[in-house]
Design a protein around this motif. Structure first.
Motif, short mmCIF file in Angstrom:
data_model
loop_
_atom_site.label_atom_id
_atom_site.label_comp_id
_atom_site.label_asym_id
_atom_site.label_seq_id
_atom_site.Cartn_x
_atom_site.Cartn_y
_atom_site.Cartn_z
N ALA A 125 -3.54 -1.34 -9.64
CA ALA A 125 -3.38 -1.13 -11.02
C ALA A 125 -3.27 0.34 -11.12
N LEU A 126 -3.57 1.43 -10.36
CA LEU A 126 -3.33 2.82 -10.31
C LEU A 126 -1.86 3.21 -9.64
N SER A 127 -1.07 2.27 -9.43
CA SER A 127 -0.08 2.50 -8.53
C SER A 127 1.17 2.48 -9.56
N TYR A 128 1.98 3.11 -9.44
CA TYR A 128 3.21 2.93 -10.27
C TYR A 128 4.16 1.69 -9.94
N GLY A 129 4.78 1.08 -10.95
CA GLY A 129 5.73 -0.18 -10.57
C GLY A 129 6.34 -0.31 -11.79
N LEU A 130 7.19 -1.29 -11.82
CA LEU A 130 8.30 -1.63 -12.76
C LEU A 130 8.08 -3.14 -13.11
N THR A 185 2.38 -4.90 -10.44
CA THR A 185 1.22 -5.86 -9.76
C THR A 185 0.74 -6.73 -10.66
N VAL A 186 -0.11 -7.47 -10.07
CA VAL A 186 -0.84 -8.75 -10.88
C VAL A 186 -2.30 -8.49 -10.65
N GLY A 187 -3.27 -8.47 -11.56
CA GLY A 187 -4.58 -8.36 -11.57
C GLY A 187 -4.79 -6.57 -11.19
N MET A 210 0.81 -1.29 0.14
CA MET A 210 0.12 0.15 -0.03
C MET A 210 0.77 1.30 -0.23
N THR A 211 0.39 2.39 -0.53
CA THR A 211 1.18 3.45 -0.46
C THR A 211 0.94 4.19 0.88
N ASP A 212 2.15 5.08 1.23
CA ASP A 212 2.37 5.73 2.15
C ASP A 212 3.07 7.20 2.15
N GLY A 213 1.98 7.85 1.60
CA GLY A 213 2.11 9.33 1.32
C GLY A 213 3.06 9.49 0.18
N GLY A 214 3.17 8.59 -0.65
CA GLY A 214 4.03 8.91 -1.93
C GLY A 214 5.49 8.19 -1.81
N ARG A 215 5.71 7.81 -0.63
CA ARG A 215 7.02 6.96 -0.42
C ARG A 215 7.36 5.96 -1.27
N LEU A 216 8.53 5.62 -1.55
CA LEU A 216 8.78 4.41 -2.49
C LEU A 216 8.24 2.98 -1.62
N THR A 217 7.69 2.40 -2.38
CA THR A 217 7.03 0.99 -1.71
C THR A 217 8.03 -0.13 -2.34
N LYS A 218 8.10 -0.92 -1.86
CA LYS A 218 8.91 -2.17 -2.19
C LYS A 218 8.39 -3.62 -2.07
N THR A 219 7.41 -3.78 -2.88
CA THR A 219 6.81 -4.96 -2.91
C THR A 219 7.27 -5.79 -4.17
N LEU A 220 7.90 -6.98 -3.97
CA LEU A 220 8.21 -7.70 -5.41
C LEU A 220 7.52 -8.96 -5.44
N ARG A 242 11.26 -12.88 -14.27
CA ARG A 242 10.54 -11.72 -14.38
C ARG A 242 10.14 -11.12 -13.05
N ILE A 243 10.40 -9.88 -12.82
CA ILE A 243 10.11 -9.32 -11.24
C ILE A 243 9.11 -8.29 -11.44
N LYS A 244 8.26 -8.13 -10.79
CA LYS A 244 7.19 -7.05 -10.90
C LYS A 244 7.58 -6.29 -9.50
N TRP A 245 7.87 -4.92 -9.67
CA TRP A 245 8.19 -4.30 -8.46
C TRP A 245 7.03 -2.82 -8.22
N ALA A 246 6.33 -3.16 -7.26
CA ALA A 246 5.19 -2.10 -6.82
C ALA A 246 6.24 -0.96 -6.11
N THR A 247 6.50 0.24 -6.99
CA THR A 247 7.31 1.44 -6.41
C THR A 247 6.65 2.30 -5.90
N ASN A 248 5.35 2.71 -6.63
CA ASN A 248 4.64 4.00 -6.26
C ASN A 248 5.57 5.20 -6.52
N LYS A 249 6.48 5.11 -7.61
CA LYS A 249 7.29 6.24 -7.94
C LYS A 249 7.41 6.19 -9.55
N PRO A 250 6.61 7.39 -10.04
CA PRO A 250 6.46 7.62 -11.36
C PRO A 250 7.87 7.80 -12.08
#
Length: 194
Positions: free
Chosen positions: A122-127, A116-118, A48-58, A72-80
């Motif tokens: 889906a609206l958060s940034y990731g790689l 993310t998957v699914g 989940m996002t925390d005020g725009g900080r970089l998240t690190k779910t892989l 293949r790695i999906k990284w939920a970053t929340n950093k555009p």
């Protein structure tokens, strides 16, 4: 009775070592194979996002397009504005101090939903990071950490305890499918429950 119902409902979400896709593309004739994703690192907030900080779910899976195999790695970053240049390294470290290096075959830029998957996140940034290298080298290795090099330097991650077992199981199923021993698809599952 409640415990039995809970296990029946949760069983697909907890299963590892499943093939998500194993088919020939009807337009190109290319063989496409990919495993389900497994969570290998999670923020305390679970992505989940925390005020725009970089998240690190892989999340990690193994994919194959004809003769090309990818980790293949999906990284939920929340950093555009985060990106990974072409030929950047991603390095796994095991409990014995051995490293396993992979490279990005192309540049990667953060986009909405790529980490993310699914539909969850889906609206958060990731790689969505495709890596090439000696994929079988990590089979049955006690992987403990991961380093990803980006345009802003590197980020280190501690892997979820025992995630190396799930990675090895996915890798074994992946190569079994390549050799024709596994052809079934996985049941639908929620990836957020891993």
């Amino acid at each position: 009775m409640k415990n039995i119902i809970f296990l029946i409902v949760m069983a697909p979400a907890l299963s590892f070592g499943q093939i998500k896709r194993n088919e020939k593309d009807k337009f190109t004739g290319k063989h496409i194979l990919e495993t389900e994703f497994v969570r290998i690192h999670s923020d305390k907030l679970g992505g989940m996002t925390d005020g725009g900080r970089l998240t690190k779910t892989l999340l990690l899976n193994f994919s194959k397009l004809d003769e090309f195999e990818f980790l293949r790695i999906k990284w939920a970053t929340n950093k555009p504005l985060l990106s990974i240049p072409k030929n950047s390294e991603v390095i796994f470290l095991d409990a014995d101090g051995h490293t396993y290096k992979f490279k990005t075959p192309s540049g990667i830029y953060a986009r909405r939903g790529d980490g993310t998957v699914g539909s969850f996140g889906a609206l958060s940034y990731g790689l969505d990071i495709f890596l090439i290298g000696d994929i079988p080298s990590i089979r049955d290795k006690p992987l403990t950490e991961l380093r990803i090099y980006t345009d802003e330097g590197f980020f280190d991650f501690k892997l979820i305890k025992n995630s190396h077992k799930a990675i090895s199981k996915q890798l074994n199923v992946f190569y079994d499918a390549i050799e024709g021993r596994v052809i079934k698809k996985a049941p639908s599952a929620r990836y957020d429950d891993y």
